[in-house]
Design an enzyme around this catalytic site. Structure first.
Site, PDB file in Angstrom:
ATOM      1  N   ARG A   1      14.826  27.990  16.864  1.00 39.73           N
ATOM      2  CA  ARG A   1      15.740  28.891  17.496  1.00 39.73           C
ATOM      3  C   ARG A   1      16.534  28.062  18.743  1.00 39.73           C
ATOM      4  O   ARG A   1      15.984  27.888  19.609  1.00 39.73           O
ATOM      5  CB  ARG A   1      14.734  29.777  18.260  1.00 39.73           C
TER       6      ARG A   1
ATOM      7  N   HIS B   1      15.748  33.217  23.692  1.00 41.13           N
ATOM      8  CA  HIS B   1      14.954  34.504  22.859  1.00 41.13           C
ATOM      9  C   HIS B   1      15.951  35.676  22.660  1.00 41.13           C
ATOM     10  O   HIS B   1      16.103  36.337  21.684  1.00 41.13           O
ATOM     11  CB  HIS B   1      13.588  34.728  23.504  1.00 41.13           C
TER      12      HIS B   1
ATOM     13  N   TYR C   1      11.078  26.552  29.922  1.00 42.16           N
ATOM     14  CA  TYR C   1      10.068  26.049  29.000  1.00 42.16           C
ATOM     15  C   TYR C   1      10.053  25.043  28.163  1.00 42.16           C
ATOM     16  O   TYR C   1       9.390  24.740  27.186  1.00 42.16           O
ATOM     17  CB  TYR C   1       9.354  27.341  28.512  1.00 42.16           C
TER      18      TYR C   1
END
Lengths: 360, 322
Positions: free
Chosen positions: A256, A260, A269
């Protein structure tokens, strides 16, 4: 018989077009130049839709949006293996697959504008609306694949979910149901390495996501999800198997590349080095180089494709804006049941009286 | 044609009739095939319809979720959840998908699914086999919540539920499955959303459904007053009009359910009476219900469940007020 091995399993992994542009000629799928260009254009279409949508969201014109940037090969390659009457059962990040299967970009935009209109399924289209609860929709695909079999039809259902979804019990229940009832269902796990912020190493202790199928007794295969030729190859096989009542799980290894959703900030992160690494492995770039090397794609064609996509998106955005202007709030009462129950009739009347009063 | 049947036989009779009438009907659930269901409500159906009656894996989310897919392909799923509290394991599928598929797709995909489930106490079952979560189901827009209270009612209401274009939770009171027989007509539909005036009366309205209707009728036998007993039959949509009209006539009302008191359906009915019949009330409305405790295990279930004595006391309180 003190001890013996009663069953053994293995996980097959497929790659047709490698990162360094090596092609496995034995495995390369039989697609015409026109079909290859269509696959390319579909990947570009979705990429541009996501880019435009992110920009619109930043300007306040769309709500939260989940881009599929980086996952175009995994989705276009699988959806391209479907027939017109097959079913697509998406999660909320399935723009590439939806566009291939016939969803109009303005429907995606309407949904992102918070309108149920964007989840309408046009007559004759085999699709369910986006499923927001993670991992809940594979069961619907199992039910569709079972229902098609019960009615002696050949249509299959393909459903998409992510690595995180496999931790939901429903995904196992879905594969198990499909196995028990010989459902005509293909499960596509896009292992994009992240469930929001949670990496795959925290999601499961299994070596692969493909092997989740083994416990359910259905076939599985892993594929390089950024290699659209490989994805299409395994999807073709899986769809044909499913048509004959053998459900399959495909694990597509991808990444990805974007957030998100537009509410997420991946810098919290993950390292930018990791993102750069995967940028170089981008599925569209890899396929574009392949097409260019073979003389299938030239500058003129690229320009024509880009122009078509921009035109289509411009009118999709206009269309979505127009539908938003026409939105009738009272419609929320009208589709809860086939016939309006008396209590809802009273609430609708009160609602309309209140709205009417505002206008005076 | 009609036959004297018990409630569980009426369920089976209805399922058989609907399987015969409509090739799209599929009956499935845990142990509903070979074993004929743990209460035998599906006994023999698999012999007549081996291609449309299915034993499922033990997976309630699977049963409910697969129904969404079956329905999308044009089938009419009729699922059994073995006991109502096991439906909690499929609750997310119910609330997130079954109930809202029609509204979120603006009617382009629907889910005409019936989920039959035995509910309620009184048969000394195991823990978590005796719940009554109807208020929870009625709180989910998009669902219809249906309660039969007799064999004939079962036939009429289950027939309509299976034919309904909307998803239905069909709550079967376990304690009535084998408690009495009744003439059950062959072809019988009761529209969903229409209450039944079980006994007409002038002095007080008592509203009760499912298993509690029998207890209420027992209680009323001992009361020397003209009691109107109403069985709403569906809790959503609720036939407010019949209840309101009755209370306007009697001026007094008691509501009985075995579910816990707080946020139970009695509260909703009182709120509607408050909106539409407030000035006709001659006494506060009484709730005779279960308590706000987890449904106890069977050593205490008789102490938990409203019985004829508690219902009678509640009715007397309302009659004697003022």
């Amino acid at each position: 018989m003190p001890e013996e091995t009663v069953a053994q399993f293995h996980i097959r992994s497929v790659q047709v077009l490698s990162e360094d542009e090596t092609v496995d000629d034995e495995l390369v799928p039989d697609l015409s130049d026109d079909e290859l260009l269509t696959v390319y254009e579909q990947m570009k279409r979705s990429r541009r839709l996501d880019e435009r949508a992110i920009a619109l969201q930043r300007r306040g014109e769309l709500g939260t949006y989940a881009p599929a940037i980086g996952q175009e090969a995994a989705q276009v390659g699988t959806a391209f293996a479907l027939g017109e009457d097959d079913w697509l059962v998406p999660s909320f990040r399935e723009q590439p697959a939806l566009l291939v299967h016939g969803t109009a970009p303005d429907a995606v935009l309407q949904y992102a504008k918070g309108m149920e209109e964007g989840a309408e399924i046009p007559d004759g289209e085999g699709a369910l609306p986006p499923a927001i609860p993670v991992g809940s929709q594979p069961l619907h695909a199992a039910g569709i694949g079972w229902g098609e079999a019960l009615q002696d039809r050949e249509n299959v259902a393909i459903t998409y979910f992510g690595d995180g979804a496999t931790s939901e019990g429903d995904v196992y229940e879905a594969m198990n149901f499909a196995g028990v009832y010989d459902a005509q269902t293909v499960f596509v796990c896009q292992n994009n390495r992240y469930a929001i912020s949670t990496g795959i190493e925290k999601q499961t202790n299994t070596e692969t996501f493909a092997q989740k199928a083994i416990a359910a007794g259905i076939d599985c295969v892993q594929v390089d999800g950024n290699d659209v030729l490989g994805v299409y190859r395994v999807a073709r096989e899986a769809v044909e198997k499913a048509r004959s009542g053998e459900p399959v799980l495909i694990e597509a290894l991808t990444y990805r590349r974007s957030m998100h959703t537009t509410s997420d900030d991946p810098s919290a992160y993950r390292e930018s080095e990791e993102e750069s690494e995967w940028e170089a492995r981008d599925p569209i770039l890899r396929f574009q180089r392949y097409l260019e090397d073979r003389g299938i794609l030239d500058e003129e064609t690229k320009g024509a494709i880009a122009e078509r996509i921009e035109e289509e998106l411009a009118s999709a955005i206009d269309e979505a804006n127009e539908r938003r202007e026409e939105l009738d709030p009272a419609d929320m009462f009208r589709h809860v049941y086939q016939d309006l129950p008396p209590e809802l009739e009273r609430q609708l009347a009160a609602f309309e009286a209140e709205k009417g009063g505002e206008g005076e | 044609m009609s036959e004297r049947l018990r409630m569980v036989e009426a369920v089976r009779d209805t399922l058989g009739a609907e399987l015969a009438r409509d090739d799209d009907v599929v009956v499935y659930g845990e142990d509903v095939g070979e074993a004929g269901g743990v209460f035998r409500a599906t006994q023999g159906l698999i012999d007549d319809y081996p291609d449309r009656v299915f034993d499922t894996p033990v997976a309630e989310a699977g049963i409910v979720g697969a129904g969404v897919g079956l329905a999308a392909t044009g089938m009419r799923p009729v699922a059994e959840i073995q006991f109502q509290s096991f439906l909690y394991q499929g609750f997310h599928q119910l609330a997130q998908h079954v109930a809202r598929m029609r509204s979120r797709t603006r009617g382009t995909i629907t889910c005409p699914m019936t989920i039959r489930t035995p509910y309620g106490g009184g048969i000394h079952a195991l823990e978590l086999h005796s719940e009554s979560f109807e208020a929870g189901f009625a709180h989910i827009p998009g669902l219809k919540v249906v309660f039969p209270s007799s064999p004939a009612e079962t036939k009429g209401l289950l027939t309509s539920s299976i034919r309904s274009p909307d998803p239905v939770i069909f709550m079967e009171p376990t304690r009535l499955y084998r408690s009495f027989r009744e003439e059950v007509p062959d072809d019988h539909e009761i529209p969903l959303g229409e209450a039944r005036v079980v006994e007409p009366g002038e002095d007080i309205t008592v509203v009760a459904w499912g298993s509690m209707l029998r207890e209420t009728l027992d209680a009323v036998d001992d009361i020397d007053a003209s009691v109107e007993v109403i069985d709403p039959r569906t809790l959503y949509p609720l036939d407010t009009e019949t209840i309101v009209d009755s209370v306007k006539k009697t001026g007094r009302c008691a509501i009985v359910h075995e579910a816990p008191k707080t946020a139970g359906m009695a509260g909703e009915i009182i709120a509607r009476l408050n909106e539409e019949a407030f000035l006709y009330l001659e006494a506060p409305i009484e709730r005779v219900t279960g308590y706000d405790v987890p449904m106890p295990m069977f050593a205490r279930e008789d102490d938990y469940l409203p019985d004829a004595d508690r219902i009678e006391a509640g009715i007397r309180d309302v009659l004697e007020f003022g």
